[in-house]
Design an enzyme around this catalytic site. Structure first.
Site, PDB file in Angstrom:
ATOM      1  N   SER A 147      45.297  36.513   0.053  1.00 25.38           N
ATOM      2  CA  SER A 147      44.049  36.304  -0.676  1.00 25.38           C
ATOM      3  C   SER A 147      44.336  35.794  -2.090  1.00 25.38           C
ATOM      4  CB  SER A 147      43.270  37.617  -0.754  1.00 25.38           C
ATOM      5  OG  SER A 147      42.895  38.040   0.531  1.00 25.38           O
ATOM      6  N   ARG A 174       0.818  -1.213   0.000  1.00 23.91           N
ATOM      7  CA  ARG A 174       0.000   0.000   0.000  1.00 23.91           C
ATOM      8  C   ARG A 174       0.853   1.265   0.000  1.00 23.91           C
ATOM      9  NH1 ARG A 174      -3.854  -0.644   4.966  1.00 23.91           N
ATOM     10  NH2 ARG A 174      -4.614   1.387   4.223  1.00 23.91           N
ATOM     11  N   SER A 178      41.028  35.508   2.034  1.00 20.72           N
ATOM     12  CA  SER A 178      39.883  35.155   1.196  1.00 20.72           C
ATOM     13  C   SER A 178      40.330  34.453  -0.083  1.00 20.72           C
ATOM     14  CB  SER A 178      39.103  36.417   0.834  1.00 20.72           C
ATOM     15  OG  SER A 178      38.558  37.009   2.000  1.00 20.72           O
ATOM     16  N   ASN A 235       1.067   2.143   7.097  1.00 14.06           N
ATOM     17  CA  ASN A 235       0.756   1.279   5.962  1.00 14.06           C
ATOM     18  C   ASN A 235       0.684   2.017   4.638  1.00 14.06           C
ATOM     19  OD1 ASN A 235       0.224  -1.367   7.342  1.00 14.06           O
ATOM     20  ND2 ASN A 235      -1.275  -0.101   8.414  1.00 14.06           N
TER      21      ASN A 235
END
Length: 446
Positions: A406, A18, A388, A227
């Site tokens: 960076s 089901r 960064s 179910n």
């Protein structure tokens, strides 16, 4: 746990047609874990001597899932689904040396409580059936009790009007003495409309031997079985509502409770603050005083007191955040330890990394931890500054109080207090930008 030894049998062999799915029913997820995981989790309250999961449909998939959820569990195979009694019979050879109480649970019934399980395990009767007072008894089997306990279980189709009026019904969960099951289960018959061997027939056979059979009751909501997909969704809603209420009662601030989603084992300390639209996967601990800002996803991680995460952050398995760590927006962390005071503000991926105290990780930093075959680790010391857009090509180590410029690609170890630069030299062409744009515009006009 109880004074008497306990063993757990979890029935997980059904196909669940089901559900309209190729996936075995017990592997559909509720609160971020397979349904069968709920039965296994509550069973741990007994500290069982043995756990046996009875698999059938999709047995290999069930076996793999159970191995992750409960590595010590054993698998019994029910090749043909011939009823609950037959399923338990398949498990008994794995319990051939066990002496004590056997508790039978269902892999699709996720809400049985610890107190209920302990009551079943500690009850002195030879057989104990779990029942509940049903608001709508419907087609449940009725539990007929008398002065000597549970007299019989009557299926709805076999019940007369007076029996159908009984509201005490059978959940299917049962506890029984192991020796009794070894004796009775082989004698179960299948003379019924379904041609199956029912576990409920143990009651009549036990009483015929003069054994004591009793009922333990629980709230109806504990017996909810899954179910269909609709029932799974209803169960998820019920679980989340209870989890949110429990968190609030425990002193956790939920900015918008309806948008926070918990896993089965989510653990959050008091005075933690959880923003809206936060999703917790399995294995998350958030300590007291930490804050998870909106739109974060956490799984398999630990967030220490005073740490802040998000918004829009993802913590994956193995992420360990120390006290007062800050993880900002669009940061992903996996299998990495961030020591106290580390700051990772935004737009960063840290995988297989060890970051020292108070280190600052600049925006756009990536630990390049995978070479296509193996994972490699990045180590960064305390008080370092990662510029960064740094690419850290693992395996690599950046020392304490060191810096990276960076835009650098770091492929070699950086000593303590050193500055590492790994980028191409900038070339500047005066006036070329204007001439280039003019040429492009002229070309477009043509």
């Amino acid at each position: 746990m109880t004074d008497n030894p306990a063993a757990l049998i979890v029935l997980a062999a059904g196909q669940g047609s089901r559900m309209q799915s190729d996936l075995p029913k017990v592997l559909h997820r509720l609160a971020a874990v397979p349904l069968v995981g709920h039965a296994l989790a509550v069973g741990r309250a007994l500290e069982p001597a043995q756990i046996v999961v009875v698999a059938g449909h999709g047995a290999d998939q069930v076996r793999k899932a159970v191995a992750k959820l409960e590595p010590d569990a054993q698998i019994a195979l029910q090749e043909e689904q011939l009823g609950t009694g037959h399923a338990v019979l398949q498990a008994m050879p794995l319990l051939q040396d066990f002496q004590g109480r056997v508790i039978v649970l269902y892999g699709d019934t996720p809400f049985i409580g610890e107190d209920t399980l302990l009551a079943l395990a500690s009850h002195p009767a030879d057989v104990v059936v779990l029942g509940f007072e049903a608001a709508d008894p419907g087609r449940y089997g009725r539990l007929v009790t008398g002065p000597e306990g549970l007299e019989r279980i009557v299926e709805f189709k076999d019940a007369d009007a007076a029996t159908r009026a009984i509201r005490l019904v059978n959940s299917g969960v049962m506890a029984a003495d192991a020796d009794l099951l070894r004796d009775i289960l082989p004698r179960l018959g299948n003379q019924n409309a379904s041609g199956e061997y029912y576990l409920t027939d143990v009651v009549a056979l036990a009483r015929a031997q003069g054994r004591r059979v009793e009922v333990v009751t629980c709230d109806e909501e504990e017996t909810l079985g899954i179910n269909t997909r609709a029932e799974l969704a209803e169960a998820e809603a019920a679980f989340q509502a209870r989890a949110r209420a429990r968190a609030l009662e425990d002193g956790v601030t939920l900015s918008d409770p309806a948008t926070v989603w918990f896993a089965l084992d989510t653990c959050i300390g008091r005075d933690a603050i959880i923003g809206q639209n936060v999703v917790f996967g399995p294995g998350v601990t958030v300590e007291s005083g930490a804050e998870i800002l909106p739109f974060c996803h956490l799984e398999g991680c630990h967030v220490s007191a005073g740490a802040t995460v998000g918004p829009f952050a993802r913590l994956r398995p193995g992420a360990e955040l120390g006290g007062d760590v800050h993880v900002g927006n669009f940061v992903e962390i996996k299998n990495s330890v961030l020591a106290e005071g580390v700051k990772v503000g935004h737009l960063t991926y840290l995988g297989d990394a060890q970051i020292g105290e108070r280190t600052n990780i600049g925006a756009g930093t990536v630990t390049c931890n995978y070479d296509g075959v193996s994972k490699h680790r990045t180590q960064i010391g305390a008080d370092a500054f990662i510029g960064s857009d740094t690419m850290l090509v693992a395996p690599v180590r950046v020392g304490a109080r060191a810096m990276t410029g960076s835009g650098s690609v770091i492929t070699e170890d950086v000593p303590d207090e050193a500055l590492a630069l790994g980028r191409a030299k900038q070339v500047t062409k005066p006036g070329l930008a204007t001439r280039l744009m003019q040429a492009l515009r002229q070309k477009k006009g043509n």
